[in-house]
Structure formats: C-alpha cells, structure tokens
Design a protein around this motif. Structure first.
Motif, PDB file in Angstrom:
ATOM      1  N   ARG A 113     -38.352  29.711   1.868  1.00  0.00           N
ATOM      2  CA  ARG A 113     -37.902  31.211   1.363  1.00  0.00           C
ATOM      3  C   ARG A 113     -36.476  31.464   2.138  1.00  0.00           C
ATOM      4  N   ILE A 114     -36.304  31.204   3.397  1.00  0.00           N
ATOM      5  CA  ILE A 114     -35.049  31.633   4.087  1.00  0.00           C
ATOM      6  C   ILE A 114     -33.872  30.707   3.715  1.00  0.00           C
ATOM      7  N   ALA A 115     -34.135  29.477   3.770  1.00  0.00           N
ATOM      8  CA  ALA A 115     -33.029  28.554   3.270  1.00  0.00           C
ATOM      9  C   ALA A 115     -32.858  28.314   1.816  1.00  0.00           C
ATOM     10  N   SER A 116     -33.285  29.036   0.900  1.00  0.00           N
ATOM     11  CA  SER A 116     -33.187  28.760  -0.533  1.00  0.00           C
ATOM     12  C   SER A 116     -31.736  29.011  -0.852  1.00  0.00           C
ATOM     13  N   PRO A 117     -31.149  28.364  -2.129  1.00  0.00           N
ATOM     14  CA  PRO A 117     -29.849  28.455  -2.363  1.00  0.00           C
ATOM     15  C   PRO A 117     -29.281  29.640  -2.350  1.00  0.00           C
ATOM     16  N   PRO A 118     -29.738  30.884  -3.044  1.00  0.00           N
ATOM     17  CA  PRO A 118     -29.195  32.319  -2.864  1.00  0.00           C
ATOM     18  C   PRO A 118     -29.341  32.940  -1.487  1.00  0.00           C
ATOM     19  N   VAL A 128     -28.343  19.137  -1.029  1.00  0.00           N
ATOM     20  CA  VAL A 128     -27.825  19.237   0.338  1.00  0.00           C
ATOM     21  C   VAL A 128     -27.789  20.628   0.841  1.00  0.00           C
ATOM     22  N   SER A 129     -28.180  21.036   2.025  1.00  0.00           N
ATOM     23  CA  SER A 129     -28.051  22.277   2.579  1.00  0.00           C
ATOM     24  C   SER A 129     -26.658  23.084   2.686  1.00  0.00           C
ATOM     25  N   THR A 130     -26.776  24.117   2.082  1.00  0.00           N
ATOM     26  CA  THR A 130     -25.531  25.214   1.831  1.00  0.00           C
ATOM     27  C   THR A 130     -24.805  25.245   3.178  1.00  0.00           C
ATOM     28  N   PHE A 131     -25.684  25.397   4.266  1.00  0.00           N
ATOM     29  CA  PHE A 131     -25.273  25.324   5.709  1.00  0.00           C
ATOM     30  C   PHE A 131     -24.601  24.167   6.094  1.00  0.00           C
ATOM     31  N   TYR A 153     -22.293   9.621   3.229  1.00  0.00           N
ATOM     32  CA  TYR A 153     -23.514   9.624   3.382  1.00  0.00           C
ATOM     33  C   TYR A 153     -24.414  10.778   2.610  1.00  0.00           C
ATOM     34  N   LEU A 154     -23.764  11.869   2.764  1.00  0.00           N
ATOM     35  CA  LEU A 154     -24.299  13.116   1.858  1.00  0.00           C
ATOM     36  C   LEU A 154     -24.304  12.822   0.437  1.00  0.00           C
ATOM     37  N   TYR A 155     -23.363  11.990   0.023  1.00  0.00           N
ATOM     38  CA  TYR A 155     -23.330  11.786  -1.373  1.00  0.00           C
ATOM     39  C   TYR A 155     -24.338  11.091  -1.819  1.00  0.00           C
ATOM     40  N   PHE A 156     -24.619  10.030  -0.897  1.00  0.00           N
ATOM     41  CA  PHE A 156     -25.879   9.116  -1.556  1.00  0.00           C
ATOM     42  C   PHE A 156     -27.257   9.900  -1.207  1.00  0.00           C
ATOM     43  N   TYR A 157     -27.106  10.715  -0.156  1.00  0.00           N
ATOM     44  CA  TYR A 157     -28.361  11.659   0.035  1.00  0.00           C
ATOM     45  C   TYR A 157     -28.598  12.629  -1.066  1.00  0.00           C
ATOM     46  N   TRP A 158     -27.742  13.172  -1.644  1.00  0.00           N
ATOM     47  CA  TRP A 158     -27.884  14.011  -2.589  1.00  0.00           C
ATOM     48  C   TRP A 158     -28.382  13.113  -3.920  1.00  0.00           C
ATOM     49  N   ARG A 159     -27.787  11.813  -4.048  1.00  0.00           N
ATOM     50  CA  ARG A 159     -28.396  11.085  -5.117  1.00  0.00           C
ATOM     51  C   ARG A 159     -29.897  10.865  -5.152  1.00  0.00           C
ATOM     52  N   GLY A 160     -30.134  10.651  -3.647  1.00  0.00           N
ATOM     53  CA  GLY A 160     -31.535   9.818  -3.508  1.00  0.00           C
ATOM     54  C   GLY A 160     -32.666  10.778  -3.396  1.00  0.00           C
ATOM     55  N   GLN A 202     -25.382  26.395  14.455  1.00  0.00           N
ATOM     56  CA  GLN A 202     -26.643  26.817  14.747  1.00  0.00           C
ATOM     57  C   GLN A 202     -27.539  27.184  13.696  1.00  0.00           C
ATOM     58  N   LEU A 203     -26.857  27.569  12.440  1.00  0.00           N
ATOM     59  CA  LEU A 203     -27.744  27.728  11.313  1.00  0.00           C
ATOM     60  C   LEU A 203     -28.131  26.181  10.791  1.00  0.00           C
ATOM     61  N   VAL A 204     -27.159  25.390  10.854  1.00  0.00           N
ATOM     62  CA  VAL A 204     -28.051  23.885  10.353  1.00  0.00           C
ATOM     63  C   VAL A 204     -29.004  23.687  11.221  1.00  0.00           C
ATOM     64  N   ALA A 205     -28.896  23.814  12.807  1.00  0.00           N
ATOM     65  CA  ALA A 205     -29.985  23.378  13.293  1.00  0.00           C
ATOM     66  C   ALA A 205     -31.160  24.002  13.219  1.00  0.00           C
ATOM     67  N   LEU A 206     -31.184  25.277  13.051  1.00  0.00           N
ATOM     68  CA  LEU A 206     -32.341  26.186  12.719  1.00  0.00           C
ATOM     69  C   LEU A 206     -32.799  26.056  11.308  1.00  0.00           C
ATOM     70  N   GLU A 207     -32.210  25.769  10.494  1.00  0.00           N
ATOM     71  CA  GLU A 207     -32.572  25.482   8.855  1.00  0.00           C
ATOM     72  C   GLU A 207     -33.477  23.955   8.912  1.00  0.00           C
ATOM     73  N   SER A 208     -32.701  22.961   9.992  1.00  0.00           N
ATOM     74  CA  SER A 208     -33.591  21.827   9.778  1.00  0.00           C
ATOM     75  C   SER A 208     -34.840  21.755  10.515  1.00  0.00           C
ATOM     76  N   ILE A 209     -35.011  22.632  11.622  1.00  0.00           N
ATOM     77  CA  ILE A 209     -36.138  22.773  12.236  1.00  0.00           C
ATOM     78  C   ILE A 209     -37.130  23.569  11.357  1.00  0.00           C
ATOM     79  N   LEU A 210     -36.777  24.472  10.879  1.00  0.00           N
ATOM     80  CA  LEU A 210     -37.659  25.119   9.746  1.00  0.00           C
ATOM     81  C   LEU A 210     -38.238  24.301   8.726  1.00  0.00           C
TER      82      LEU A 210
END
Length: 295
Positions: free
Chosen positions: A126-131, A52-55, A41-48, A108-116
């Motif tokens: 800003r917070i969930a940027s790749p670096p 994908v979130s680092t977390f 699923y994430l592969y097709f999500y990345w293609r479309g 918890q980071l996955v949930a927090l990032e998605s809510i943001l």
C-alpha cells in the motif's frame, strides 16, 4: 615572524585541502563506476523480478546529478583552475545542497521501503505502490527546493539553525523506525516458509543503511547545525563553534555517498530477489506436499 607564526596554520590548511582533493576524486571516479554497475544490475533485476522501486530510481538519479555537480563545486572551494564554468555560483551551491538533502531522505526511504517489503509486506504493497511512492518523491523534491532557498537566502542564522535541526531529526526518526520494523515480525512472515531469512535480510539492509547514515550523512548535518548557531560575546561579536576545516572535511566526506548509495540499492534488490526466490521455492514444496497428501 609572521610567516613562522602562520606556517602551522598554512600546513594544516594545505593538509585539509589535499585530503579533500583525494576524497572528492576517489568519490567521483569510483562513484561513476559503481553507479554504472548498479544500473546494469537493476536492469537485469527488472528483467528477472519486475518493478524497481521508485525511491531507488530517484536516489540513483540524485547520485548522477551530484556526480555532475561535485567537480564544479569543489573547483570553486579548492580554488583550482576552472575547467568548466558556471554562470551562477550561488545557484550551483543551492543545487549541490538540494541534491544532497534530497539524497538524505531518499536514502532513508529506500531502507524503510525495503524493510516493509521484507518484514511487513501487507503494508509495503500500500505505502510503496507506484502512485504513492511517486507522490512521496515529488513532495520530497518540492520540499528540498523550498528549504534550499531558505537556507541560502533567509537571515538571521537562528532560523537556519532551526531548519538544520529539523533536517537532522526527521531522518534520525526515520532511521529509528526502520530499526524497529526490522526487529519486529508480522503474522504473515511468522507463517512463511523461511521466516528467519527475511529477518536476516532486514537486519543486513538496516545495518548497511544505519552505517551509511551515521558515518556519511550525519557528520555534515551536525557540523552545519553547529555552524549556524553563533555564540555572542559581550561585545556582540558572533563566534561560531565549528572551524572551517571541519565543514570542509565533512562536506567532502559526504561525497562518498555516491559510492555507498548505489551499493545500498544493489543490496536491497539482491535481498528482495533472494527472498522472492525462497518464497517461490517454499510455495512449490508446500504445493507438492499437498498434492501427495491428497493422493
């Protein structure tokens, strides 16, 4: 007489071990299937959609690591014939503990990032940027390695009790912050084409995250806190509050996280994709209306 007096205890212990065996086997086989489905699923999500979130990637990596370590750990706990051997059992248990501790914070980071992303996109960029997300993941990884060594090597147990209390409080605070952010709105979302959709998606993700946290992660943390806090009788003999079967059952029940974590990742990505599609459609309609008005 001794056999009769110990028979109820033997039956209870056998029931606990049977329950553990069923939970672990279902978690490993079911978790592997769900993990593979989530990766597709994430592969097709990345293609479309795009990045994908680092977390999410680190959380799925910890799930894969636990899927490989769990059979080795529980064949030692259950005392079954060893199919695979490990040269250092204590190092194996430290790896098992560290993987679960890492997954607790990544969950918890996955949930927090998605809510943001769903409710406060101006902060998410800003917070969930790749670096930044990579730095947070590596910092959590180093902290988990350090704490896993502390909790396995340092005495007396009072220090470990304080460590476990902190380990319970930090993700609990993160869960509370996630709930608050999910229920609050920002000016950007209030002016969006479909503000209610972002709110519904945020509440859905938050509910799934909190349910997993309360019923899968939290019991083993509470049990381990109580297990590392001995009560001393007048003869200075320690007495621990948690019996052995409680620790065994909660430890095996936490194996269910290798099934719930990939489902949470898929839920997050599906809600983000749906909101992105709705936002794009809304912007297109606004553009067409603007063109008609100008004409």
């Amino acid at each position: 007489v001794l056999f009769r007096s110990s028979a109820p205890l033997y039956r209870a212990r056998r029931m606990v071990f049977s329950t553990m065996s069923i939970i672990v086997r279902a978690s490993v086989f079911g978790g592997l299937f769900i993990w593979l489905w989530a990766m597709f699923y994430l592969y097709f999500y990345w293609r479309g959609v795009g990045r994908v979130s680092t977390f999410i990637l680190f959380l799925l990596l910890s799930d894969l690591l636990e899927l490989g370590v769990t059979p080795l750990v529980f064949q030692i706990i259950l005392g079954v014939p060893k199919i695979f051997s490990w040269p250092d059992p204590w190092g194996l248990f430290a790896l098992f503990f560290g993987t679960r501790l890492l997954a607790l914070y990544l969950h918890q980071l996955v949930a927090l990032e998605s809510i943001l992303h769903l409710r406060h996109p101006q902060y998410s960029a800003r917070i969930a940027s790749p670096p930044n997300s990579m730095f947070i993941c590596l910092s959590v990884w180093v902290t988990v390695v350090f704490l896993s060594r502390i909790c396995n090597d340092i005495e007396p147990p009072y220090f470990s009790f304080s460590v476990y209390v902190v380990l319970c409080l930090v993700p609990l605070v993160m869960a509370i912050v996630t709930c608050v952010l999910a229920l609050t709105d920002c000016p950007i979302n209030s002016q969006a084409s479909s503000p209610g959709q972002g709110r519904r998606a945020a509440i859905l993700v938050t509910t799934a995250s909190i349910v997993t946290f309360v019923f899968v992660y939290m019991p083993v943390l509470v049990v381990m806190c109580l297990a590392h806090y001995p009560l001393h009788f007048p003869d200075d003999q320690p007495f621990y509050l948690v019996p052995e079967f409680a620790w065994l059952l909660t430890t095996s029940a936490m194996c269910l996280r290798v099934m719930t974590d990939p489902l949470l990742c898929v839920l997050v990505c599906s809600q983000i994709r749906r909101q992105s599609a709705a936002t794009t459609e809304g912007d297109t309609l606004v553009g067409l209306q603007t063109d008609l008005v100008s004409d």
